[in-house]
Design a protein around this motif. Sequence first.
Motif, PDB file in Angstrom:
ATOM      1  N   LEU A  55       0.866  -1.179   0.000  1.00 25.49           N
ATOM      2  CA  LEU A  55       0.000   0.000   0.000  1.00 25.49           C
ATOM      3  C   LEU A  55       0.899   1.224   0.000  1.00 25.49           C
ATOM      4  CD1 LEU A  55      -2.392  -1.188   2.834  1.00 25.49           C
ATOM      5  CD2 LEU A  55      -2.898  -1.206   0.396  1.00 25.49           C
ATOM      6  N   GLU A  56       0.959   1.928  -1.109  1.00 26.13           N
ATOM      7  CA  GLU A  56       1.835   3.100  -1.182  1.00 26.13           C
ATOM      8  C   GLU A  56       1.298   4.234  -0.325  1.00 26.13           C
ATOM      9  OE1 GLU A  56       2.582   4.238  -5.175  1.00 26.13           O
ATOM     10  OE2 GLU A  56       3.338   2.267  -5.726  1.00 26.13           O
ATOM     11  N   ASN A  57       2.228   5.010   0.227  1.00 27.40           N
ATOM     12  CA  ASN A  57       1.893   6.183   1.043  1.00 27.40           C
ATOM     13  C   ASN A  57       0.934   5.832   2.174  1.00 27.40           C
ATOM     14  OD1 ASN A  57       3.495   7.843  -0.608  1.00 27.40           O
ATOM     15  ND2 ASN A  57       1.834   7.948  -2.084  1.00 27.40           N
ATOM     16  N   THR A  58       1.234   4.759   2.872  1.00 22.15           N
ATOM     17  CA  THR A  58       0.387   4.269   3.952  1.00 22.15           C
ATOM     18  C   THR A  58       1.198   4.124   5.225  1.00 22.15           C
ATOM     19  OG1 THR A  58      -0.936   3.033   2.359  1.00 22.15           O
ATOM     20  CG2 THR A  58      -1.108   2.351   4.635  1.00 22.15           C
ATOM     21  N   LYS A  59       0.533   4.313   6.358  1.00 20.96           N
ATOM     22  CA  LYS A  59       1.150   4.110   7.667  1.00 20.96           C
ATOM     23  C   LYS A  59       0.181   3.264   8.483  1.00 20.96           C
ATOM     24  CE  LYS A  59       2.603   6.700  11.753  1.00 20.96           C
ATOM     25  NZ  LYS A  59       2.700   8.031  12.345  1.00 20.96           N
ATOM     26  N   LEU A  60       0.596   2.061   8.857  1.00 20.09           N
ATOM     27  CA  LEU A  60      -0.250   1.138   9.609  1.00 20.09           C
ATOM     28  C   LEU A  60       0.450   0.722  10.897  1.00 20.09           C
ATOM     29  CD1 LEU A  60      -1.211  -1.169   6.612  1.00 20.09           C
ATOM     30  CD2 LEU A  60      -2.614   0.641   7.605  1.00 20.09           C
ATOM     31  N   GLU A  61      -0.297   0.656  11.993  1.00 17.20           N
ATOM     32  CA  GLU A  61       0.290   0.265  13.273  1.00 17.20           C
ATOM     33  C   GLU A  61       0.479  -1.251  13.333  1.00 17.20           C
ATOM     34  OE1 GLU A  61      -0.364   0.847  18.059  1.00 17.20           O
ATOM     35  OE2 GLU A  61      -1.854   1.613  16.684  1.00 17.20           O
ATOM     36  N   TYR A  62       1.728  -1.666  13.563  1.00 14.74           N
ATOM     37  CA  TYR A  62       2.078  -3.079  13.698  1.00 14.74           C
ATOM     38  C   TYR A  62       3.143  -3.218  14.764  1.00 14.74           C
ATOM     39  CZ  TYR A  62      -0.322  -4.911   9.577  1.00 14.74           C
ATOM     40  OH  TYR A  62      -1.265  -5.319   8.690  1.00 14.74           O
TER      41      TYR A  62
END
Length: 75
Positions: A55-62
């Motif tokens: 997923l380009e230009n994405t920030k996901l909490e992991y």
Amino acid sequence: MNCPFCGAELEPGYIYGRRDCGLLWLPAGEKAPLLVSEETVKHQNGMILGERPGLENTKLEYHLCRKCRKAVSIF
């Protein structure tokens, strides 16, 4: 929290999808660098996870397990 795969401690952070480098993980509190290289990511105690972005230009909490190199979503 412990890794469900190996039991090691998980580190909170974020996965970023970037066009220039693919997927990278950075610890909570670190900001994605403008110019991404393996050296700049390691300097921030992060890890490049893959060459192609999911997923380009994405920030996901992991949360990351450094022992088995798996990222776990806590939702």
